[in-house]
Design a protein around this motif. Sequence first.
Motif, PDB file in Angstrom:
ATOM      1  N   ARG A 139      19.138 -11.039 -30.964  1.00 16.58           N
ATOM      2  CA  ARG A 139      20.343 -11.730 -31.429  1.00 16.58           C
ATOM      3  C   ARG A 139      21.539 -11.443 -30.537  1.00 16.58           C
ATOM      4  NH1 ARG A 139      20.997 -13.577 -37.140  1.00 16.58           N
ATOM      5  NH2 ARG A 139      18.928 -13.512 -38.068  1.00 16.58           N
ATOM      6  N   ILE A 140      21.635 -10.182 -30.125  1.00 14.84           N
ATOM      7  CA  ILE A 140      22.771  -9.803 -29.271  1.00 14.84           C
ATOM      8  C   ILE A 140      22.710 -10.555 -27.949  1.00 14.84           C
ATOM      9  CG2 ILE A 140      23.872  -7.907 -28.039  1.00 14.84           C
ATOM     10  CD1 ILE A 140      22.772  -6.034 -30.238  1.00 14.84           C
ATOM     11  N   ILE A 141      21.504 -10.573 -27.358  1.00 15.08           N
ATOM     12  CA  ILE A 141      21.361 -11.255 -26.066  1.00 15.08           C
ATOM     13  C   ILE A 141      21.626 -12.750 -26.223  1.00 15.08           C
ATOM     14  CG2 ILE A 141      19.729 -11.860 -24.240  1.00 15.08           C
ATOM     15  CD1 ILE A 141      18.473  -9.079 -24.678  1.00 15.08           C
ATOM     16  N   ALA A 142      21.089 -13.335 -27.303  1.00 20.16           N
ATOM     17  CA  ALA A 142      21.312 -14.772 -27.534  1.00 20.16           C
ATOM     18  C   ALA A 142      22.812 -15.068 -27.635  1.00 20.16           C
ATOM     19  CB  ALA A 142      20.589 -15.219 -28.792  1.00 20.16           C
ATOM     20  N   ALA A 143      23.539 -14.205 -28.356  1.00 18.28           N
ATOM     21  CA  ALA A 143      24.982 -14.423 -28.491  1.00 18.28           C
ATOM     22  C   ALA A 143      25.671 -14.281 -27.135  1.00 18.28           C
ATOM     23  CB  ALA A 143      25.571 -13.427 -29.492  1.00 18.28           C
ATOM     24  N   LEU A 144      25.231 -13.285 -26.342  1.00 14.67           N
ATOM     25  CA  LEU A 144      25.841 -13.103 -25.015  1.00 14.67           C
ATOM     26  C   LEU A 144      25.593 -14.328 -24.134  1.00 14.67           C
ATOM     27  CD1 LEU A 144      25.038  -9.343 -24.272  1.00 14.67           C
ATOM     28  CD2 LEU A 144      27.262 -10.391 -24.778  1.00 14.67           C
ATOM     29  N   ILE A 145      24.368 -14.848 -24.204  1.00 16.24           N
ATOM     30  CA  ILE A 145      24.076 -16.050 -23.408  1.00 16.24           C
ATOM     31  C   ILE A 145      24.945 -17.215 -23.888  1.00 16.24           C
ATOM     32  CG2 ILE A 145      22.317 -17.784 -22.852  1.00 16.24           C
ATOM     33  CD1 ILE A 145      20.253 -15.520 -22.882  1.00 16.24           C
ATOM     34  N   ALA A 146      25.103 -17.334 -25.210  1.00 13.16           N
ATOM     35  CA  ALA A 146      25.939 -18.410 -25.749  1.00 13.16           C
ATOM     36  C   ALA A 146      27.381 -18.278 -25.250  1.00 13.16           C
ATOM     37  CB  ALA A 146      25.895 -18.408 -27.279  1.00 13.16           C
ATOM     38  N   ILE A 147      27.872 -17.033 -25.179  1.00  7.33           N
ATOM     39  CA  ILE A 147      29.235 -16.819 -24.673  1.00  7.33           C
ATOM     40  C   ILE A 147      29.323 -17.223 -23.203  1.00  7.33           C
ATOM     41  CG2 ILE A 147      30.978 -15.058 -24.140  1.00  7.33           C
ATOM     42  CD1 ILE A 147      29.887 -13.520 -26.638  1.00  7.33           C
ATOM     43  N   LEU A 148      28.298 -16.844 -22.448  1.00 11.83           N
ATOM     44  CA  LEU A 148      28.244 -17.222 -21.034  1.00 11.83           C
ATOM     45  C   LEU A 148      28.238 -18.737 -20.866  1.00 11.83           C
ATOM     46  CD1 LEU A 148      25.770 -14.735 -19.369  1.00 11.83           C
ATOM     47  CD2 LEU A 148      27.672 -15.858 -18.203  1.00 11.83           C
ATOM     48  N   VAL A 149      27.438 -19.394 -21.686  1.00  9.49           N
ATOM     49  CA  VAL A 149      27.351 -20.859 -21.615  1.00  9.49           C
ATOM     50  C   VAL A 149      28.709 -21.480 -21.936  1.00  9.49           C
ATOM     51  CG1 VAL A 149      26.357 -22.906 -22.731  1.00  9.49           C
ATOM     52  CG2 VAL A 149      24.883 -20.985 -22.108  1.00  9.49           C
ATOM     53  N   THR A 150      29.382 -20.924 -22.952  1.00  8.63           N
ATOM     54  CA  THR A 150      30.707 -21.429 -23.309  1.00  8.63           C
ATOM     55  C   THR A 150      31.677 -21.263 -22.144  1.00  8.63           C
ATOM     56  OG1 THR A 150      30.273 -20.688 -25.556  1.00  8.63           O
ATOM     57  CG2 THR A 150      32.534 -21.283 -25.038  1.00  8.63           C
ATOM     58  N   GLY A 151      31.670 -20.063 -21.556  1.00 10.02           N
ATOM     59  CA  GLY A 151      32.538 -19.806 -20.411  1.00 10.02           C
ATOM     60  C   GLY A 151      32.213 -20.753 -19.275  1.00 10.02           C
ATOM     61  N   GLY A 152      30.925 -20.937 -19.057  1.00 20.16           N
ATOM     62  CA  GLY A 152      30.477 -21.823 -17.978  1.00 20.16           C
ATOM     63  C   GLY A 152      30.944 -23.246 -18.218  1.00 20.16           C
ATOM     64  N   LEU A 153      30.850 -23.664 -19.480  1.00 20.26           N
ATOM     65  CA  LEU A 153      31.278 -25.029 -19.814  1.00 20.26           C
ATOM     66  C   LEU A 153      32.766 -25.176 -19.533  1.00 20.26           C
ATOM     67  CD1 LEU A 153      30.397 -27.760 -21.151  1.00 20.26           C
ATOM     68  CD2 LEU A 153      31.341 -26.836 -23.267  1.00 20.26           C
ATOM     69  N   TYR A 154      33.541 -24.137 -19.905  1.00 22.09           N
ATOM     70  CA  TYR A 154      34.981 -24.208 -19.673  1.00 22.09           C
ATOM     71  C   TYR A 154      35.320 -24.252 -18.198  1.00 22.09           C
ATOM     72  CZ  TYR A 154      37.102 -25.102 -23.830  1.00 22.09           C
ATOM     73  OH  TYR A 154      37.520 -25.808 -24.900  1.00 22.09           O
ATOM     74  N   TYR A 155      34.650 -23.411 -17.452  1.00 24.79           N
ATOM     75  CA  TYR A 155      34.870 -23.420 -16.014  1.00 24.79           C
ATOM     76  C   TYR A 155      34.557 -24.807 -15.463  1.00 24.79           C
ATOM     77  CZ  TYR A 155      34.741 -22.201 -11.135  1.00 24.79           C
ATOM     78  OH  TYR A 155      35.006 -22.165  -9.811  1.00 24.79           O
ATOM     79  N   PHE A 156      33.425 -25.335 -15.913  1.00 24.31           N
ATOM     80  CA  PHE A 156      32.998 -26.647 -15.428  1.00 24.31           C
ATOM     81  C   PHE A 156      34.028 -27.722 -15.767  1.00 24.31           C
ATOM     82  CE2 PHE A 156      30.750 -30.641 -16.482  1.00 24.31           C
ATOM     83  CZ  PHE A 156      30.309 -30.974 -15.215  1.00 24.31           C
ATOM     84  N   GLY A 231      37.575 -29.763 -35.520  1.00 21.94           N
ATOM     85  CA  GLY A 231      38.193 -30.981 -35.004  1.00 21.94           C
ATOM     86  C   GLY A 231      37.260 -31.647 -34.016  1.00 21.94           C
ATOM     87  N   LEU A 232      36.738 -32.816 -34.373  1.00 20.40           N
ATOM     88  CA  LEU A 232      35.796 -33.508 -33.485  1.00 20.40           C
ATOM     89  C   LEU A 232      36.437 -33.757 -32.127  1.00 20.40           C
ATOM     90  CD1 LEU A 232      33.830 -36.294 -35.398  1.00 20.40           C
ATOM     91  CD2 LEU A 232      32.896 -34.534 -33.885  1.00 20.40           C
ATOM     92  N   GLY A 233      35.726 -33.456 -31.078  1.00 18.87           N
ATOM     93  CA  GLY A 233      36.249 -33.682 -29.742  1.00 18.87           C
ATOM     94  C   GLY A 233      36.959 -32.467 -29.176  1.00 18.87           C
ATOM     95  N   ASN A 234      36.984 -31.378 -29.914  1.00 21.61           N
ATOM     96  CA  ASN A 234      37.684 -30.181 -29.462  1.00 21.61           C
ATOM     97  C   ASN A 234      36.694 -29.022 -29.293  1.00 21.61           C
ATOM     98  OD1 ASN A 234      39.146 -27.821 -29.261  1.00 21.61           O
ATOM     99  ND2 ASN A 234      40.511 -28.248 -30.983  1.00 21.61           N
ATOM    100  N   PRO A 235      36.261 -28.721 -28.051  1.00 30.55           N
ATOM    101  CA  PRO A 235      35.233 -27.709 -27.831  1.00 30.55           C
ATOM    102  C   PRO A 235      35.632 -26.301 -28.280  1.00 30.55           C
ATOM    103  CG  PRO A 235      35.500 -29.068 -25.870  1.00 30.55           C
ATOM    104  CD  PRO A 235      36.617 -29.412 -26.798  1.00 30.55           C
ATOM    105  N   VAL A 236      36.905 -25.917 -28.092  1.00 33.87           N
ATOM    106  CA  VAL A 236      37.326 -24.587 -28.557  1.00 33.87           C
ATOM    107  C   VAL A 236      37.205 -24.512 -30.063  1.00 33.87           C
ATOM    108  CG1 VAL A 236      39.133 -22.836 -28.510  1.00 33.87           C
ATOM    109  CG2 VAL A 236      39.053 -24.571 -26.743  1.00 33.87           C
ATOM    110  N   GLY A 237      37.629 -25.591 -30.711  1.00 31.79           N
ATOM    111  CA  GLY A 237      37.513 -25.674 -32.157  1.00 31.79           C
ATOM    112  C   GLY A 237      36.071 -25.508 -32.584  1.00 31.79           C
ATOM    113  N   ALA A 238      35.152 -26.094 -31.793  1.00 31.38           N
ATOM    114  CA  ALA A 238      33.734 -25.993 -32.130  1.00 31.38           C
ATOM    115  C   ALA A 238      33.272 -24.544 -32.093  1.00 31.38           C
ATOM    116  CB  ALA A 238      32.903 -26.838 -31.170  1.00 31.38           C
ATOM    117  N   LEU A 239      33.733 -23.804 -31.104  1.00 33.85           N
ATOM    118  CA  LEU A 239      33.316 -22.408 -31.004  1.00 33.85           C
ATOM    119  C   LEU A 239      33.860 -21.611 -32.200  1.00 33.85           C
ATOM    120  CD1 LEU A 239      31.853 -20.252 -29.312  1.00 33.85           C
ATOM    121  CD2 LEU A 239      34.087 -19.643 -28.392  1.00 33.85           C
ATOM    122  N   ILE A 240      35.137 -21.796 -32.466  1.00 33.28           N
ATOM    123  CA  ILE A 240      35.738 -21.066 -33.589  1.00 33.28           C
ATOM    124  C   ILE A 240      35.078 -21.488 -34.895  1.00 33.28           C
ATOM    125  CG2 ILE A 240      37.890 -20.572 -34.824  1.00 33.28           C
ATOM    126  CD1 ILE A 240      39.339 -21.173 -32.164  1.00 33.28           C
TER     127      ILE A 240
END
Lengths: 285, 236
Positions: A139-156, A231-240
Amino acid sequence: MDLLLASLVDGFLLGFIYGIAAMGLTLIWGVMNVINLSHGPIIALGMFTTYLLFMSLGIPPYIGVLLAAVIGLILGVIIYLIAVQRVIDAPHLSSLLATFAVNMIIIGIGTAIFTTSPRNVDFRLGALTLGSITLQYTRIIAALIAILVTGGLYYFLYRTRLGKYIRAVANNRSAAELVGIPSNRVVAISFGLGTMLAAIAGALIATFLPFTILAGGTYETKSFVISVLGGLGNPVGALIGGLILGLLEGIIPAFTQTTWVPVIEFVLFVIILLVRPNGLFGAKE
Amino acid sequence: MNILEIHDVSAGYGEVQILWGTSIELRDGMLTSLVGSNGAGKTTTLRTIMGLIKPWQGKITFEGNDISHLPAHEKAERGLVLVPEGRQLFTDMTVEENLEMGASPQRARVNYAKNLERVYELFPRLKERRTQKAGTMSGGEQQMLAVARGIMAEPKVLMIDELSLGLAPVLVLGLFGTLRELKKLGITILLVEQNVQMALAVSDYGYVLAEGKVALEGSSRELMKNEDVRAAYLGL
C-alpha cells in the motif's frame, strides 16, 4: 483507537490512488466535456494487466504498472478515435452512450475471457510496524507511485509543450486551432492520458486488493464522487477529493458496517451537487 | 503580388447563407481594411478564410496555393493568423503562456525569444503582467494580449477582427499605432473594423462589404472621398 488509526492511514494511502483514477476522469471532462463511462473497465484492465503479467510471466507488479500505463494510453486513443471523436460536439447523451457502449464491450469480452471470479496478485512485501499500527508495504509503495504519477502529470501539464497544448485546448479549443495547435490530436492524446491514469490506478490497486473484471465499476463511481467533490475538470481537486474519500473509508468502518460506506459516499455526492455544484475547490466553467 | 486571394466565396452557418460570392485580394505588405455594417459578413469572411467555417463554394489561395479546405491549425502553421473577435484568449493560462501558445507554428518556435522581446517592447504592459492569468486582466490589456499572441505566430498575414471594439479611445490610438509598426515589419494585415474612419486612415486599401458581397473597393483615400461611404459609414 489503534485500529482506527491504522484504518485511517490505510484509507489515506488508498486515497492517492483514488485521486489518480479521478484525475483521469476529470482530465477527460476538462478537455472535451465528455464523461467517460468506460473508465471502470479500463481500471479493471489495468488490474488484469498486472495480474496476467505476474502470474504467467512472473513480471514484477511494479513493472506491470508501467505496461498497464502504456496499454491504457494506447487503448484510450483507440477508444477516442473509434467511439468518441464523432460524437464529441453532440449533446452529452451521445458521448455518454458511446462510452457506455465501450464499457459494455470491454466488460463483455473480459467476462468471456476471465469469468467474473475473483483474482488476487499473489505477491507480498511484508509490513511496516510503526508503534502499534501495521502498514502493508504494497500500500505504501502504491501510494508513493500515485504521488509520483501526480507530480509527473503536473510537470507534464505545466512545463511541457504538449501539456500546455492540452491546457490550451481545454481552455478554448477554437482559439487553440487559431494559434496552430492541432486540437484533434491533442484531444485524442488527452483521452489516452485519462485512460492511462485509470489503468495505472487499477494496476496499483491490484497489488494489494483482490478484484474481478467487474471491479472497475466501483472505482469508477468513486471517481465520480471524487471528481464532483473536487470540482470536475480540476486535477488538484481530484487528488484532494481522493484523499477525503480515502479517509472517509478509513473512518466509517470504525463506527458502522462497511456496507454503509457507499451509502454515505453517495449521500455526500448528492449533498455536494445540491450545495456546491462546482465542487469544493471550484471547477472549470 | 497578392499573398491572399479569396475568389467568389460563399459560406454561412447551417442553412443560413452569409457570404454570397465574396472576392478579396491582399497585396503583399499592405494594410487592407474590410468595413461594412453589422451583419454584412465581415467576421464570417475572416472565419472562412481561417478555416473555422468551410466555404460552400469558391476558392481561397495563400501564396499561390489552394488552402480552401485546410483546417485552421494548418493555416496558422503556414503563416495565416487571426486575432478573433472577442479575443478568445486562454483565460486560465498566464499572459506569457498565452504568448507561448501563440508561437505554436514551427517557424515561430525558432524565434520565440526574439519575438517575445519584440512583443514586450510593443506592449510593456504585458511584460509587467506576464505571470498573471489572462482572464483577470482588463479589456484593453486582453486586446493587447490577443494582438500580441497573433504576432508571436510570426504571421505573414495577420487578420484582426474588431481591434477597437469596447476599448477606450486612448487605447485604440495606441493599438492603431501598433498596426503601423507591424506593417513596417512587413506583415500583411487585413483589418475588420467598425470604426471606419480610423480603419481607412491607417490602411492602404479597403473593401466595403454589404449583404455578403463586396459593394465597393478602392484605395483608402478614394474610399474616404466616396460620397456613399461618407454618408453610410463616416456620418458625413
